[in-house]
Scaffold this motif. Sequence first.
Motif, PDB file in Angstrom:
ATOM      1  N   LEU A 191       0.804  -1.228   0.000  1.00 15.28           N
ATOM      2  CA  LEU A 191       0.000   0.000   0.000  1.00 15.28           C
ATOM      3  C   LEU A 191       0.833   1.273   0.000  1.00 15.28           C
ATOM      4  O   LEU A 191       0.305   2.363  -0.225  1.00 15.28           O
ATOM      5  CB  LEU A 191      -0.931   0.016   1.225  1.00 15.28           C
ATOM      6  CG  LEU A 191      -2.064  -1.016   1.250  1.00 15.28           C
ATOM      7  CD1 LEU A 191      -2.823  -0.917   2.560  1.00 15.28           C
ATOM      8  CD2 LEU A 191      -3.008  -0.805   0.087  1.00 15.28           C
ATOM      9  N   ILE A 192       2.138   1.141   0.278  1.00 11.49           N
ATOM     10  CA  ILE A 192       2.984   2.331   0.406  1.00 11.49           C
ATOM     11  C   ILE A 192       2.959   3.181  -0.863  1.00 11.49           C
ATOM     12  O   ILE A 192       2.792   4.398  -0.816  1.00 11.49           O
ATOM     13  CB  ILE A 192       4.436   1.928   0.753  1.00 11.49           C
ATOM     14  CG1 ILE A 192       4.511   1.494   2.213  1.00 11.49           C
ATOM     15  CG2 ILE A 192       5.397   3.091   0.500  1.00 11.49           C
ATOM     16  CD1 ILE A 192       5.867   0.954   2.611  1.00 11.49           C
ATOM     17  N   GLN A 193       3.121   2.562  -2.022  1.00 11.45           N
ATOM     18  CA  GLN A 193       3.159   3.316  -3.275  1.00 11.45           C
ATOM     19  C   GLN A 193       1.805   3.943  -3.604  1.00 11.45           C
ATOM     20  O   GLN A 193       1.730   5.012  -4.216  1.00 11.45           O
ATOM     21  CB  GLN A 193       3.583   2.401  -4.423  1.00 11.45           C
ATOM     22  CG  GLN A 193       3.650   3.090  -5.770  1.00 11.45           C
ATOM     23  CD  GLN A 193       4.905   3.914  -5.957  1.00 11.45           C
ATOM     24  OE1 GLN A 193       5.995   3.374  -6.114  1.00 11.45           O
ATOM     25  NE2 GLN A 193       4.778   5.232  -5.935  1.00 11.45           N
ATOM     26  N   VAL A 194       0.733   3.283  -3.176  1.00  8.52           N
ATOM     27  CA  VAL A 194      -0.608   3.739  -3.547  1.00  8.52           C
ATOM     28  C   VAL A 194      -1.032   4.964  -2.744  1.00  8.52           C
ATOM     29  O   VAL A 194      -1.456   5.983  -3.299  1.00  8.52           O
ATOM     30  CB  VAL A 194      -1.638   2.598  -3.372  1.00  8.52           C
ATOM     31  CG1 VAL A 194      -3.042   3.077  -3.705  1.00  8.52           C
ATOM     32  CG2 VAL A 194      -1.267   1.412  -4.248  1.00  8.52           C
ATOM     33  N   VAL A 195      -0.952   4.881  -1.409  1.00 10.25           N
ATOM     34  CA  VAL A 195      -1.428   5.992  -0.582  1.00 10.25           C
ATOM     35  C   VAL A 195      -0.350   6.571   0.331  1.00 10.25           C
ATOM     36  O   VAL A 195      -0.584   7.573   1.013  1.00 10.25           O
ATOM     37  CB  VAL A 195      -2.647   5.568   0.277  1.00 10.25           C
ATOM     38  CG1 VAL A 195      -3.827   5.266  -0.604  1.00 10.25           C
ATOM     39  CG2 VAL A 195      -2.311   4.365   1.148  1.00 10.25           C
ATOM     40  N   ILE A 198       1.671   7.703   5.421  1.00  7.16           N
ATOM     41  CA  ILE A 198       0.820   8.487   6.308  1.00  7.16           C
ATOM     42  C   ILE A 198      -0.641   8.024   6.252  1.00  7.16           C
ATOM     43  O   ILE A 198      -1.370   8.101   7.236  1.00  7.16           O
ATOM     44  CB  ILE A 198       0.882   9.986   5.938  1.00  7.16           C
ATOM     45  CG1 ILE A 198       2.345  10.438   5.814  1.00  7.16           C
ATOM     46  CG2 ILE A 198       0.162  10.834   6.962  1.00  7.16           C
ATOM     47  CD1 ILE A 198       3.165  10.285   7.069  1.00  7.16           C
ATOM     48  N   LEU A 199      -1.072   7.506   5.109  1.00  2.62           N
ATOM     49  CA  LEU A 199      -2.494   7.233   4.904  1.00  2.62           C
ATOM     50  C   LEU A 199      -2.833   5.741   4.790  1.00  2.62           C
ATOM     51  O   LEU A 199      -3.966   5.385   4.464  1.00  2.62           O
ATOM     52  CB  LEU A 199      -2.973   7.957   3.630  1.00  2.62           C
ATOM     53  CG  LEU A 199      -2.745   9.465   3.603  1.00  2.62           C
ATOM     54  CD1 LEU A 199      -3.096  10.032   2.233  1.00  2.62           C
ATOM     55  CD2 LEU A 199      -3.577  10.159   4.664  1.00  2.62           C
ATOM     56  N   ILE A 200      -1.862   4.893   5.092  1.00  5.84           N
ATOM     57  CA  ILE A 200      -2.063   3.455   4.899  1.00  5.84           C
ATOM     58  C   ILE A 200      -3.242   2.914   5.706  1.00  5.84           C
ATOM     59  O   ILE A 200      -4.067   2.151   5.197  1.00  5.84           O
ATOM     60  CB  ILE A 200      -0.781   2.674   5.260  1.00  5.84           C
ATOM     61  CG1 ILE A 200       0.190   2.692   4.072  1.00  5.84           C
ATOM     62  CG2 ILE A 200      -1.085   1.234   5.639  1.00  5.84           C
ATOM     63  CD1 ILE A 200       1.506   2.002   4.354  1.00  5.84           C
ATOM     64  N   LEU A 201      -3.327   3.300   6.975  1.00  7.12           N
ATOM     65  CA  LEU A 201      -4.346   2.715   7.847  1.00  7.12           C
ATOM     66  C   LEU A 201      -5.762   2.951   7.337  1.00  7.12           C
ATOM     67  O   LEU A 201      -6.638   2.109   7.500  1.00  7.12           O
ATOM     68  CB  LEU A 201      -4.216   3.274   9.270  1.00  7.12           C
ATOM     69  CG  LEU A 201      -3.041   2.747  10.096  1.00  7.12           C
ATOM     70  CD1 LEU A 201      -3.073   3.333  11.490  1.00  7.12           C
ATOM     71  CD2 LEU A 201      -3.081   1.226  10.163  1.00  7.12           C
TER      72      LEU A 201
END
Length: 268
Positions: A191-195, A198-201
């Motif tokens: 998910l790091i590349q997608v959001v 800061i916004l993963i959760l």
Amino acid sequence: MLFLHALITHNFLQYAVLGGILASIACGMIGPLVVAKRMSYIAGGIAHTTLAGMGIAYFMQQSPLYGALVVAIIAGLIIGIISLKVEKYADTIISILWAIGMGVGLIFISKTPGYNADLMSYLFGNILLISKNNLYLLLGLDVVIVVLITIFYRQLIAVTFDEEFARVRGLKVDFYYLMLIMLIALTVVSLIQVVGLILILALLTAPAVIGGAFFKSLGKIIVSSVILGGVFTFLGLWISYVFNLPSGAVIVLVATGVTILIPLRALF
């Protein structure tokens, strides 16, 4: 129509949509387990600790995602083992790892020559920068996650919903608990590349919360979470492209905006 035309003609948008779908599979599979087990803080700790791996990898001129993967697995193991052995210190250890990861990452970022725009995209997300190699990594992570959850579905369910009963039945609870944390670590990296960190959760939990509001079966919640994650990333990409906004932030706002409507529906 402008976005759809661009999607047909531009490879970077096609990669972005594929990356969003692959990330949605990971977060859709793991998100419901994270929500049910109330492990959001663990997921957040792993996510922010990975900044250390990304900073070191970037300093060494390697892909930040691979650095994030290594540190996520190490952090997950440390958090998991301490949670099992000395549970009362788990929150403290997560907070310490969180701070260490952010501190080490920022130091290496500051020592890397030039303006680190690419690395900043991992902090706040920029799905438009996903490369073909990133897609291969996401696909590999998805395969691992899907295979492990499929094989050990019943065991992971038992550990998630009734840990004590699972122990009584002779299940190796510690082993499956650590496996669940490792799966969370892999999902965080996807998910790091997608959001971004800061916004993963938000993207990890929002589809699961929405699915849980309509379904009782965990299997149905997982399927709905995968679908919702894909829908949110596509809509977020669409809106961000049309209005020239940061994609990761828009994706998360779409997901959380829909999630907020769930408790509100009880008022009407």
